[in-house]
Write a protein that holds these residues in place. Structure first.
Motif, short mmCIF file in Angstrom:
data_model
loop_
_atom_site.label_atom_id
_atom_site.label_comp_id
_atom_site.label_asym_id
_atom_site.label_seq_id
_atom_site.Cartn_x
_atom_site.Cartn_y
_atom_site.Cartn_z
N ILE A 86 -2.31 -62.49 8.96
CA ILE A 86 -1.35 -61.67 8.22
C ILE A 86 -0.30 -61.06 9.15
N TYR A 87 -0.52 -61.13 10.46
CA TYR A 87 0.45 -60.63 11.42
C TYR A 87 0.38 -61.47 12.69
N THR A 88 1.52 -61.96 13.13
CA THR A 88 1.55 -62.80 14.34
C THR A 88 2.51 -62.26 15.39
N GLY A 89 2.81 -60.98 15.31
CA GLY A 89 3.76 -60.42 16.28
C GLY A 89 5.20 -60.79 16.00
N GLY A 90 5.49 -61.13 14.74
CA GLY A 90 6.86 -61.49 14.36
C GLY A 90 7.24 -62.92 14.63
N ARG A 91 6.27 -63.74 15.05
CA ARG A 91 6.60 -65.13 15.40
C ARG A 91 6.91 -66.00 14.19
N ILE A 92 6.31 -65.71 13.05
CA ILE A 92 6.62 -66.49 11.84
C ILE A 92 8.06 -66.23 11.40
N THR A 93 8.44 -64.95 11.36
CA THR A 93 9.82 -64.61 10.99
C THR A 93 10.81 -65.20 11.98
N ALA A 94 10.45 -65.15 13.27
CA ALA A 94 11.33 -65.70 14.30
C ALA A 94 11.50 -67.20 14.11
N ALA A 95 10.43 -67.90 13.76
CA ALA A 95 10.52 -69.35 13.52
C ALA A 95 11.42 -69.65 12.33
N GLN A 96 11.36 -68.80 11.30
CA GLN A 96 12.24 -68.97 10.15
C GLN A 96 13.70 -68.74 10.54
N ASP A 97 13.95 -67.74 11.39
CA ASP A 97 15.31 -67.49 11.86
C ASP A 97 15.85 -68.67 12.68
N ILE A 98 14.98 -69.25 13.50
CA ILE A 98 15.39 -70.41 14.30
C ILE A 98 15.76 -71.58 13.39
N ALA A 99 14.95 -71.82 12.36
CA ALA A 99 15.24 -72.91 11.42
C ALA A 99 16.56 -72.65 10.68
N THR B 134 -2.59 -60.70 17.26
CA THR B 134 -2.58 -61.49 16.05
C THR B 134 -3.67 -60.96 15.13
N VAL B 135 -3.29 -60.68 13.91
CA VAL B 135 -4.23 -60.09 12.95
C VAL B 135 -4.44 -61.08 11.81
N ALA B 136 -5.70 -61.28 11.43
CA ALA B 136 -6.00 -62.22 10.35
C ALA B 136 -7.09 -61.65 9.46
N LEU B 137 -7.03 -61.92 8.17
CA LEU B 137 -8.08 -61.60 7.23
C LEU B 137 -8.91 -62.85 6.98
#
Length: 335
Positions: A1-14, A172-175
């Motif tokens: 549920i949290y990756t340190g903002g890396r998912i959002t950053a990957a979306q911005d790169i795309a 990194t946080v995960a459920l």
């Protein structure tokens, strides 16, 4: 549920890559437009030069025929008739050369348009009385030129990389959870709960991938892109100013040659009449015809140079449609 903002950053790169592709497409459109203006109006210029050479040939043919009659009547010397014939023969050669140049220009235009047949332009050269202020074109270029957008999109991608590298320092946080819908009859399954839910946190204390160096490299790239943007804006300002001044120079040359054109036309008429009355030589008539042809050609070339420069400055400023407005609403130079 949290990756340190890396998912959002990957979306911005795309998203940055998509923007870059769109800006590159716009750059290709601009390049093709400038190409088309160059070859299309190059064919128009070649056609006009060819028409001028035909007119010169017709004029010198009439002069040659007139000289033959005057020689028979004893009004001019044989050398005058020979001069008229030599000038006419040279005009034929020049007309044929202009015809070949026209065919070459049409063939080049056909290749640009990917047409199996030779394309004959339907338009004529055009000219205007003046241009809008230079600052207007520079401001529009700074707002609209796609190459600047490419740099901005790359900056967006690199900023995303910075966020990715920063995210590697964050947890990194995960459920996680499980529901057992079916149990086998054994001791292990009796000890396990029917369902469970939990949260997991992963913090990377040691890293051998060189994340600090990668973060520094990404930040350095951002600085370099900012420098490139400033340099590109400076170069674009110089390019727009240079192209604008070339358009102005061509405009001044075209309008400045109007008095020479009127003089050349009047001189042709006067020399022809004087020759028929034995008051001027055949060379005088030929010189007058060549002078007129030279002025007409020089004005046509000036109009062509103006059109090409205008097309370039409008293309980089992002206003391609304005080119056709200029063409439609301003003076026409024919044929």
């Amino acid at each position: 549920i949290y990756t340190g903002g890396r998912i959002t950053a990957a979306q911005d790169i795309a998203a940055g890559k998509i923007d870059e592709a769109q800006y590159n497409l716009q750059l290709e459109v601009i390049s093709q437009f400038e190409n088309l203006v160059h070859y299309y109006f190059g064919a128009v210029l070649a056609r006009q030069v060819y028409a001028t050479r035909i007119r010169v040939e017709d004029g010198l043919k009439e002069h040659r025929n007139h000289a033959v009659l005057l020689e028979k009547q004893g009004q001019i010397a044989r050398v005058e008739r020979l001069q008229a014939e030599a000038s006419f023969d040279k005009a034929v050669v020049e007309r044929k050369k202009a015809g070949r140049d026209l065919e070459i220009a049409r063939a080049a235009l056909s290749r640009v348009l990917d047409s199996p047949d030779h394309v004959d332009p339907a338009d004529m050269l055009f000219i205007t009385d003046h241009l809008p202020p230079l600052d207007q074109f520079i401001s529009a270029t700074m707002r609209n030129y796609p190459a600047l957008g490419v740099l901005q999109s790359k900056n967006k991608q690199v900023a995303g990389l910075v966020d990715v590298e920063k995210g590697k320092y964050l947890p990194t946080v995960a459920l996680f959870g499980n529901v057992n819908l079916y149990k086998e009859d054994d001791l292990l399954n009796d000890l396990l709960p029917d369902w469970f839910i939990g949260i997991g946190v992963n913090v990377q204390l040691l890293d051998r991938s060189g994340r600090s160096d990668q973060l520094s490299a990404a930040r350095s790239t951002i600085k370099r892109l900012r420098f490139l943007d400033l340099q590109a804006r400076s170069d674009l300002s110089v390019l727009v100013e240079k192209t604008y001044l070339q358009a102005e120079q061509a405009l001044e040359e075209y309008h400045g040659l109007l008095s020479s054109l009127k003089l050349a036309q009047e001189t042709v008429n006067l020399r022809a009449k004087a020759f028929s009355q034995g008051l001027s030589t055949s060379l005088d008539v030929v010189d007058a015809e060549m002078f007129l042809a030279g002025v007409e050609t020089q004005r046509a070339v000036a109009a062509y140079n103006y059109i090409v420069s205008l097309g370039q400055v409008l293309a980089v400023s992002g206003d391609l449609d304005a080119f056709f407005t200029y063409q439609k609403n301003n003076g026409i130079e024919g044929p």
